[in-house]
Design an enzyme around this catalytic site. Structure first.
Site, mmCIF file in Angstrom:
data_model
loop_
_atom_site.group_PDB
_atom_site.id
_atom_site.type_symbol
_atom_site.label_atom_id
_atom_site.label_comp_id
_atom_site.label_asym_id
_atom_site.label_seq_id
_atom_site.Cartn_x
_atom_site.Cartn_y
_atom_site.Cartn_z
ATOM 1 N N CYS A 1 0.873 -1.185 0.000
ATOM 2 C CA CYS A 1 0.000 0.000 0.000
ATOM 3 C C CYS A 1 0.907 1.231 0.000
ATOM 4 C CB CYS A 1 -0.964 -0.020 1.184
ATOM 5 S SG CYS A 1 -0.168 -0.043 2.804
ATOM 6 N N ASP B 1 -8.090 3.737 1.009
ATOM 7 C CA ASP B 1 -7.215 4.210 2.084
ATOM 8 C C ASP B 1 -8.079 4.639 3.275
ATOM 9 O OD1 ASP B 1 -5.536 5.623 3.707
ATOM 10 O OD2 ASP B 1 -4.921 7.075 2.181
ATOM 11 N N ASN C 1 2.291 1.412 4.424
ATOM 12 C CA ASN C 1 2.569 0.136 5.108
ATOM 13 C C ASN C 1 2.246 0.217 6.606
ATOM 14 O OD1 ASN C 1 5.362 -2.068 5.860
ATOM 15 N ND2 ASN C 1 3.368 -2.665 5.111
ATOM 16 N N CYS D 1 -1.492 0.626 7.349
ATOM 17 C CA CYS D 1 -2.922 0.290 7.445
ATOM 18 C C CYS D 1 -3.293 -0.918 6.580
ATOM 19 C CB CYS D 1 -3.802 1.480 7.051
ATOM 20 S SG CYS D 1 -3.622 2.923 8.135
ATOM 21 N N ARG D 2 -3.392 -0.718 5.267
ATOM 22 C CA ARG D 2 -3.970 -1.762 4.410
ATOM 23 C C ARG D 2 -3.082 -2.966 4.214
ATOM 24 N NH1 ARG D 2 -5.107 2.308 -0.347
ATOM 25 N NH2 ARG D 2 -3.234 3.167 0.643
ATOM 26 N N SER D 3 -1.807 -2.747 3.824
ATOM 27 C CA SER D 3 -0.974 -3.925 3.532
ATOM 28 C C SER D 3 -0.595 -4.726 4.786
ATOM 29 C CB SER D 3 0.247 -3.564 2.676
ATOM 30 O OG SER D 3 1.105 -2.657 3.317
HETATM 31 P P1 4NP Z 1 -1.819 2.707 4.103
HETATM 32 O O1 4NP Z 1 -2.526 4.010 4.709
HETATM 33 O O2 4NP Z 1 -1.251 3.105 2.759
HETATM 34 O O3 4NP Z 1 -2.938 1.744 4.006
HETATM 35 O O4 4NP Z 1 -0.748 2.297 5.102
HETATM 36 C C1 4NP Z 1 -1.945 5.271 4.736
HETATM 37 C C2 4NP Z 1 -1.061 5.588 5.735
HETATM 38 C C3 4NP Z 1 -0.519 6.858 5.779
HETATM 39 C C4 4NP Z 1 -0.868 7.801 4.837
HETATM 40 C C5 4NP Z 1 -1.747 7.463 3.823
HETATM 41 C C6 4NP Z 1 -2.281 6.194 3.782
HETATM 42 N N1 4NP Z 1 -0.326 9.104 4.890
HETATM 43 O O5 4NP Z 1 -0.683 9.919 4.035
HETATM 44 O O6 4NP Z 1 0.453 9.404 5.798
#
Ligand code: 4NP
Length: 158
Positions: A8, A125, A11, A13-15
């Site tokens: 993602c 996201d 790294n 939340c989703r992945s």
């Molecule tokens: P992820 O979520 O890609 O699922 O880990 C996010 C974590 C942080 C951010 C965006 C999405 N950010 O913009 O900081």
């Protein structure tokens, strides 16, 4: 051994959710000797951090322990080291395609290609949204993890 990398943006939340859910399914299926999973982010902005605490809490409520996760960025070596590199959304898929050497291009896919037929193609996201976003991630990830495991089992049997 089949090695799967979930990717993602951050790294956190989703992945990590996909890694934890898929690993739990692999363990329940007794296939830890045959299938390994890790996760990474296309961005380095959260590298070295634990998973987002909301992600950890929602996953824990469904029995998945993400407390040991430490975020890392995708590395050039990953494209050779992993057999499948699965992006959570189109933006990260495009970044991976850009970085991936041509010889490994077929490894890069959208994770939800293994999800419900006719369903969504991206895991949204959840970072800036409310609690329902984290539940939605878990729903989509559980569905696609099941589909991915079935796909790998069929491939191993053929
Ligand atoms: P992820 O979520 O890609 O699922 O880990 C996010 C974590 C942080 C951010 C965006 C999405 N950010 O913009 O900081």
């Amino acid at each position: 051994m089949t090695k799967v990398l979930f990717v993602c943006l951050g790294n956190i939340c989703r992945s990590p959710t996909a890694e934890g859910v898929f690993r739990a399914m692999v363990t329940r299926a007794g296939l830890t000797h045959a299938i390994q999973a890790e996760s990474a982010g296309t961005s380095a902005s959260h590298a070295g951090e634990r998973a987002d605490r909301r992600t950890v809490r929602h996953a824990s409520q469904r029995g998945y322990d993400l407390s040991a996760h430490v975020a890392r960025q995708v590395r050039d070596e990953d494209f050779a080291a992993f057999d499948l590199i699965l992006a959570m959304d189109a933006q990260n898929f495009a970044v991976l395609q850009e970085r991936c050497p041509a010889e490994h291009a077929k490894k890069v896919r959208l994770f939800l290609d293994y999800g419900m037929r006719g369903g969504p193609r991206e895991v949204p996201d959840p970072y800036t949204g409310g609690h329902h976003g984290f539940e939605r991630v878990l729903d989509l990830v559980e569905e696609a993890s099941f589909g991915l495991l079935e796909h790998l089992r069929r491939r191993a049997a053929s």
